[in-house]
Scaffold this motif. Sequence first.
Motif, PDB file in Angstrom:
ATOM      1  N   ALA A  29      10.850   2.343  -0.915  1.00 48.52           N
ATOM      2  CA  ALA A  29       9.657   1.941  -1.678  1.00 48.52           C
ATOM      3  C   ALA A  29       9.127   0.604  -1.187  1.00 48.52           C
ATOM      4  N   ALA A  30      10.034  -0.343  -0.931  1.00 46.94           N
ATOM      5  CA  ALA A  30       9.601  -1.642  -0.419  1.00 46.94           C
ATOM      6  C   ALA A  30       9.029  -1.507   0.980  1.00 46.94           C
ATOM      7  N   LEU A  31       9.581  -0.603   1.785  1.00 50.49           N
ATOM      8  CA  LEU A  31       9.064  -0.384   3.134  1.00 50.49           C
ATOM      9  C   LEU A  31       7.672   0.240   3.100  1.00 50.49           C
ATOM     10  N   LEU A  32       7.397   1.026   2.071  1.00 52.10           N
ATOM     11  CA  LEU A  32       6.103   1.690   1.948  1.00 52.10           C
ATOM     12  C   LEU A  32       4.991   0.719   1.575  1.00 52.10           C
ATOM     13  N   VAL A  33       5.342  -0.375   0.950  1.00 48.43           N
ATOM     14  CA  VAL A  33       4.359  -1.323   0.428  1.00 48.43           C
ATOM     15  C   VAL A  33       3.359  -1.782   1.490  1.00 48.43           C
ATOM     16  N   GLY A  34       3.824  -1.989   2.723  1.00 46.62           N
ATOM     17  CA  GLY A  34       2.942  -2.485   3.778  1.00 46.62           C
ATOM     18  C   GLY A  34       1.750  -1.597   4.048  1.00 46.62           C
ATOM     19  N   GLY A  35       1.842  -0.326   3.704  1.00 44.21           N
ATOM     20  CA  GLY A  35       0.737   0.584   3.946  1.00 44.21           C
ATOM     21  C   GLY A  35      -0.399   0.468   2.957  1.00 44.21           C
ATOM     22  N   PHE A  36      -0.227  -0.351   1.921  1.00 49.21           N
ATOM     23  CA  PHE A  36      -1.256  -0.462   0.887  1.00 49.21           C
ATOM     24  C   PHE A  36      -2.145  -1.692   1.043  1.00 49.21           C
ATOM     25  N   GLY A  37      -1.802  -2.597   1.925  1.00 50.46           N
ATOM     26  CA  GLY A  37      -2.596  -3.811   2.045  1.00 50.46           C
ATOM     27  C   GLY A  37      -2.239  -4.795   0.945  1.00 50.46           C
ATOM     28  N   ASP A  38      -3.241  -5.201   0.152  1.00 49.58           N
ATOM     29  CA  ASP A  38      -3.027  -6.157  -0.933  1.00 49.58           C
ATOM     30  C   ASP A  38      -2.404  -5.429  -2.121  1.00 49.58           C
ATOM     31  N   VAL A  39      -1.124  -5.696  -2.367  1.00 50.61           N
ATOM     32  CA  VAL A  39      -0.405  -4.932  -3.381  1.00 50.61           C
ATOM     33  C   VAL A  39       0.586  -5.813  -4.127  1.00 50.61           C
ATOM     34  N   GLU A  40       0.732  -5.542  -5.405  1.00 45.27           N
ATOM     35  CA  GLU A  40       1.771  -6.165  -6.223  1.00 45.27           C
ATOM     36  C   GLU A  40       2.836  -5.101  -6.470  1.00 45.27           C
ATOM     37  N   PHE A  41       4.039  -5.340  -5.943  1.00 50.18           N
ATOM     38  CA  PHE A  41       5.101  -4.339  -6.002  1.00 50.18           C
ATOM     39  C   PHE A  41       6.196  -4.782  -6.955  1.00 50.18           C
ATOM     40  N   THR A  42       6.596  -3.872  -7.839  1.00 47.84           N
ATOM     41  CA  THR A  42       7.696  -4.124  -8.768  1.00 47.84           C
ATOM     42  C   THR A  42       8.674  -2.967  -8.682  1.00 47.84           C
ATOM     43  N   ASN A  43       9.932  -3.266  -8.385  1.00 46.01           N
ATOM     44  CA  ASN A  43      10.957  -2.235  -8.286  1.00 46.01           C
ATOM     45  C   ASN A  43      11.873  -2.328  -9.510  1.00 46.01           C
ATOM     46  N   LEU A  44      11.773  -1.335 -10.388  1.00 47.72           N
ATOM     47  CA  LEU A  44      12.566  -1.302 -11.613  1.00 47.72           C
ATOM     48  C   LEU A  44      13.782  -0.390 -11.501  1.00 47.72           C
ATOM     49  N   ALA A  45      13.973   0.230 -10.328  1.00 40.73           N
ATOM     50  CA  ALA A  45      15.072   1.164 -10.144  1.00 40.73           C
ATOM     51  C   ALA A  45      16.421   0.455 -10.245  1.00 40.73           C
ATOM     52  N   ALA A 183       7.923   6.608   5.636  1.00 37.98           N
ATOM     53  CA  ALA A 183       6.915   7.139   6.558  1.00 37.98           C
ATOM     54  C   ALA A 183       6.374   8.470   6.077  1.00 37.98           C
ATOM     55  N   ARG A 184       7.240   9.310   5.538  1.00 36.63           N
ATOM     56  CA  ARG A 184       6.793  10.623   5.051  1.00 36.63           C
ATOM     57  C   ARG A 184       5.911  10.481   3.820  1.00 36.63           C
ATOM     58  N   PHE A 185       6.238   9.556   2.938  1.00 38.87           N
ATOM     59  CA  PHE A 185       5.366   9.287   1.798  1.00 38.87           C
ATOM     60  C   PHE A 185       4.018   8.747   2.275  1.00 38.87           C
ATOM     61  N   HIS A 186       4.056   7.886   3.290  1.00 42.51           N
ATOM     62  CA  HIS A 186       2.821   7.303   3.817  1.00 42.51           C
ATOM     63  C   HIS A 186       1.883   8.394   4.327  1.00 42.51           C
ATOM     64  N   VAL A 187       2.432   9.394   5.008  1.00 45.24           N
ATOM     65  CA  VAL A 187       1.610  10.507   5.506  1.00 45.24           C
ATOM     66  C   VAL A 187       0.924  11.231   4.354  1.00 45.24           C
ATOM     67  N   LEU A 188       1.680  11.515   3.306  1.00 47.49           N
ATOM     68  CA  LEU A 188       1.117  12.223   2.158  1.00 47.49           C
ATOM     69  C   LEU A 188       0.034  11.398   1.467  1.00 47.49           C
ATOM     70  N   LEU A 189       0.273  10.106   1.340  1.00 48.55           N
ATOM     71  CA  LEU A 189      -0.712   9.228   0.710  1.00 48.55           C
ATOM     72  C   LEU A 189      -1.966   9.106   1.566  1.00 48.55           C
ATOM     73  N   ALA A 190      -1.782   9.018   2.879  1.00 50.82           N
ATOM     74  CA  ALA A 190      -2.927   8.919   3.787  1.00 50.82           C
ATOM     75  C   ALA A 190      -3.778  10.181   3.725  1.00 50.82           C
ATOM     76  N   GLU A 191      -3.136  11.339   3.567  1.00 56.22           N
ATOM     77  CA  GLU A 191      -3.880  12.598   3.464  1.00 56.22           C
ATOM     78  C   GLU A 191      -4.795  12.609   2.256  1.00 56.22           C
ATOM     79  N   ARG A 192      -4.423  11.868   1.238  1.00 54.33           N
ATOM     80  CA  ARG A 192      -5.249  11.783   0.033  1.00 54.33           C
ATOM     81  C   ARG A 192      -6.182  10.567   0.055  1.00 54.33           C
ATOM     82  N   GLY A 193      -6.146   9.827   1.153  1.00 54.59           N
ATOM     83  CA  GLY A 193      -6.986   8.647   1.250  1.00 54.59           C
ATOM     84  C   GLY A 193      -6.532   7.501   0.369  1.00 54.59           C
ATOM     85  N   LEU A 194      -5.242   7.478   0.050  1.00 57.76           N
ATOM     86  CA  LEU A 194      -4.719   6.469  -0.865  1.00 57.76           C
ATOM     87  C   LEU A 194      -4.105   5.274  -0.155  1.00 57.76           C
TER      88      LEU A 194
END
Length: 281
Positions: A29-45, A183-194
């Motif tokens: 999840a922390a590795l995925l953060v870079g794909g969002f640009g300006d983001v506030e990330f909170t990990n509650l796991a 990386a796999r989550f990033h692909v799915l998010l990119a497909e949705r333009g997120l």
Amino acid sequence: MTPLRFVALGDSLTEGVGDPVGEGWRGWAALLVGGFGDVEFTNLAVSGARTCDVLDRQLPGALALRPDIASVVIGVNDTLRCTFDIQSVAARLDTVYAAFTGQGAVLLTACLPDPGAMLGLPGPLARPLARRQWAVNAVVHALSERYGAVHLHACEGAWLTDRAMWSADRLHPGERGHRQLAARFHVLLAERGLTTGAAPSPEPEFPAATRSANLWWLATAGTGWVARRCTDLLPQLLTLAVDELRHRARGTSARLDLRTTAAVSAALAALSVGERRPDAV
């Protein structure tokens, strides 16, 4: 511009176990953060969390943050408890998913590998756990579709048998495995333009742990980690294994699979999964 708010809920997988950085864990999840640009990330796991912990302890704080994106990756620890009940798991996940989508958040979910297979347990011990994980994954699949989640099929693929992807305990991804998930989550998010940022690099930032370091971890923290999560399951698992062998001897093993399928169907029917809610994404 207001930063994107990303909140991650779950257990040790999302906490980042297997991907050490400094004195703590990083994870997919922390590795995925870079794909969002300006983001506030909170990990509650939290390591060891079950669906009841996500619902009762993590969800309230997450909702208070009003996330734009919320990941809920959970379920393996439920299968490792003698109290496992797929109907309760389904009801909790339904409540959590509905709460986030009701706030307009994009939901990230994943189905997960079978822990018995990952640990290499003998068939009579592994198959009962496999049925439980199949049941959880079936529920996650159905509810992810209901709520329009960005859903990752992490329970399949060549990465499961690639030892380079996994940490010493064989239950948690190593750094390379966490990067694969991100990386796999990033692909799915990119497909949705997120997400428009760069995908996480698949290449590790840190050298892999040596064999001696892995053995030391297993002998200390790793063995304790597994023991704490399986203590109350072991007596029941042995009973399930005996039942498994008895059915195999009679040629009626298919009945156990049908029993699990029926339990999943009943759990989903109780939630009226057939109809999407108006507030679903």
